[in-house]
Structures are given as C-alpha cells and as structure tokens.
Scaffold this active site. Structure first.
Site, PDB file in Angstrom:
ATOM      1  N   LYS A 131     -12.407  -5.767  -2.691  1.00  0.00           N
ATOM      2  CA  LYS A 131     -13.460  -5.998  -1.619  1.00  0.00           C
ATOM      3  C   LYS A 131     -14.736  -5.525  -2.306  1.00  0.00           C
ATOM      4  CE  LYS A 131     -10.460  -5.918   2.448  1.00  0.00           C
ATOM      5  NZ  LYS A 131      -9.104  -5.280   1.971  1.00  0.00           N
ATOM      6  N   ASP A 137       0.787  -1.193  -0.039  1.00  0.00           N
ATOM      7  CA  ASP A 137       0.124   0.011  -0.090  1.00  0.00           C
ATOM      8  C   ASP A 137       0.851   1.244   0.190  1.00  0.00           C
ATOM      9  OD1 ASP A 137      -2.181  -1.518  -0.063  1.00  0.00           O
ATOM     10  OD2 ASP A 137      -2.853  -1.367   2.063  1.00  0.00           O
ATOM     11  N   ASP A 147     -21.262  -4.831  -3.753  1.00  0.00           N
ATOM     12  CA  ASP A 147     -22.640  -4.150  -4.280  1.00  0.00           C
ATOM     13  C   ASP A 147     -23.275  -5.198  -5.114  1.00  0.00           C
ATOM     14  OD1 ASP A 147     -24.418  -2.165  -5.128  1.00  0.00           O
ATOM     15  OD2 ASP A 147     -22.835  -0.829  -4.855  1.00  0.00           O
ATOM     16  N   THR A 183      -2.331  -5.671  -4.426  1.00  0.00           N
ATOM     17  CA  THR A 183      -2.514  -4.201  -4.545  1.00  0.00           C
ATOM     18  C   THR A 183      -3.889  -3.527  -4.160  1.00  0.00           C
ATOM     19  OG1 THR A 183      -3.371  -4.447  -6.984  1.00  0.00           O
ATOM     20  CG2 THR A 183      -0.846  -4.287  -6.595  1.00  0.00           C
ATOM     21  N   THR A 226     -23.615  -3.747 -10.772  1.00  0.00           N
ATOM     22  CA  THR A 226     -22.866  -2.830 -10.286  1.00  0.00           C
ATOM     23  C   THR A 226     -21.364  -3.280 -10.183  1.00  0.00           C
ATOM     24  OG1 THR A 226     -24.739  -1.566  -9.068  1.00  0.00           O
ATOM     25  CG2 THR A 226     -22.404  -0.882  -8.730  1.00  0.00           C
TER      26      THR A 226
END
Length: 267
Positions: free
Chosen positions: A93, A37, A96, A60, A100
């Site tokens: 992650k 990160d 929805d 990533t 979407t």
C-alpha cells in the site's frame, strides 16, 4: 464486469503478469488469494506449504514478520511459489511521492521489487506514484511486475469511495501494462476503453460477518457475481480452530463455482 474466461482474457491482456496469473488460475482452477498475516517466517512457510495447491496468489505483509531476512524468508517463499504455481503479492500500500516510493519499493530491508510479482498503491498522491514504482521495477529486475490501485476498501467507514475511487481509476489509466487492476469491492469498468482490469476483493468470508476492528465480510458469491476476479481470504483460512487444508479447498471450490456461474450466465 468481465464474463470472459480467465484463459481468453490471458490471451489478450496488456500485462505479462496479469496474463501469467490468469493462465495459472485456469490451470489450477482457483481464484483464491491467501492473505497470511503471521509473525514468523516458519509459520508463514508452513501455511504456504499447506495452502499452496489451492491458491493462485499469496498476499504478504512482510513487515509484520519478526524474523524477516531475504535468504531465510524470500528465497524459500519463491521456491514454494515455483513448486505450487502461484504468484506473490506484497500488500505494501505505497502512498508517497514517486521518488520516495521508488526507493521504498527497491531498497531497504525488504527489496520488494526483486521478488514480489504484484504490489499495490493508494492514489492519494497522484499518477506519479505509478511512474515511480514502474521505474523502480525496471531498474532492479527483468521479471514482469504489476501494480494494483486501491480503489475501495472493505473496512467500515473507509474514505475510499465516490470521487476518490473515480480519481484512482483515472490514475490507473495512465499505464496499461503496469497497472493490472484494483483492490475493490465492485467492478471498475474500463472495458469499453480497452482496459481489462483484474478486481481483487478482500473481506471475503463464508462464515463470519466482521470483527471488532471494523472489518466487514461479504460472501464469495456476492463478490464474484459483482465483478471480483480474485477473492482475498485471510483469517477464514487459518484462524484458531480452522484447518487450513480444509478451508483452502472449501474457499477454492466456492470461488471457482461462483466464477463458473458468472461466465456461463446468459448475457
């Protein structure tokens, strides 16, 4: 937990991505995933150049990068993945509804489905999320793709446990070749029903116990003996005062030794 070798699991796995990953883990003798990160592409690529030989997977968060571009970030990243033989896991992650997430996965600035071998999703919206992501992958690439479900998290006070975890495992059963496993702290079973899920575990540290923002670390031995196949290490590899080359080798060796211990233990 699985006591088979990575290679023997690769030979029978339902997912082409999981098979590829398991094979290269055995070839490179590593079960280390580097979680990098950082905020600039330059920093990311430099770290990958250093850590590439020691990892099987790069995790990533491209939305953290201030200067992300497809040509400037993804293209060189893919070249490094080819050079050092590791896969890429964009830790998106998704959470929805199916349509979407399909658009989030394939479109926008990042076009994740085009370049990331593996991504992940929460089970909170139900099995439609798996179908939406799989459809997205099939529409934009002929390369095999895999999905991890978030069954358990390493942060203090996480709500992902008990019935929620059980429900997430049920969602994973809806697609044997696309859902390759879980982000989890423990083994998720499934073998008696013919599933061979890969367990990837964040929050692994050889030195630290946690941070001020709720992260809790467990040792390499602890997570691998508990059923984890891949250890996810972030700041332990590149935080201030740490040499990524030294730490990459150290975590790679620790992870591999723990895996050898697990598969050679009397069953």
């Amino acid at each position: 937990m699985s006591t088979k070798s990575y290679t023997s699991r690769a030979e029978t796995h339902a997912s082409p991505v999981a098979s590829k990953l398991l094979r290269l883990m055995d070839e490179k003798k590593t079960n280390l995933c580097a979680s990098l990160d950082v905020r600039s592409t330059d920093e990311l690529l430099k770290l990958v150049e250093t850590l590439g030989p020691y990892i099987c997977l790069l995790k990533t968060h491209v939305d953290i990068l201030d200067d992300f571009s497809y040509e400037g970030t993804v293209v060189p990243l893919k070249a490094l993945a080819e050079k050092y033989k590791f896969l890429i896991f964009e830790d998106r992650k998704f959470a929805d509804i199916g349509n979407t997430v399909k658009l989030q996965y394939t479109s926008g600035v990042y076009r994740i489905a085009e370049w990331s071998d593996i991504t992940n999703a929460h089970g909170v919206t139900g099995a439609g999320i798996v179908a939406g992501l799989k459809q997205g992958a099939q529409e934009v690439t002929k390369e095999p793709r895999g999905l991890l479900m978030l069954a358990e998290l390493s942060s203090k006070g996480s709500l992902a446990h008990g019935e929620y975890t059980k429900g997430t495992v049920d969602i994973a059963k809806s697609d044997k070749d696309f859902v390759i496993g879980f982000i989890a702290q423990n083994d998720m079973g499934g073998r008696e029903e013919g599933f061979d899920w890969l367990i990837m575990t964040p929050g692994v540290g050889l030195d630290d116990k946690g941070d001020a923002l709720g992260q809790q670390y467990r040792t390499v031995d602890e997570v691998v003996s508990g059923g984890s196949d891949i250890i996810i290490v972030g700041r332990g590899l590149f935080a201030k005062g740490r040499d990524p080359k030294v730490e990459g080798e150290r975590y790679r060796n620790a992870g591999w030794e723990a895996y050898q211990k697990r598969i050679s233990a009397p069953h």
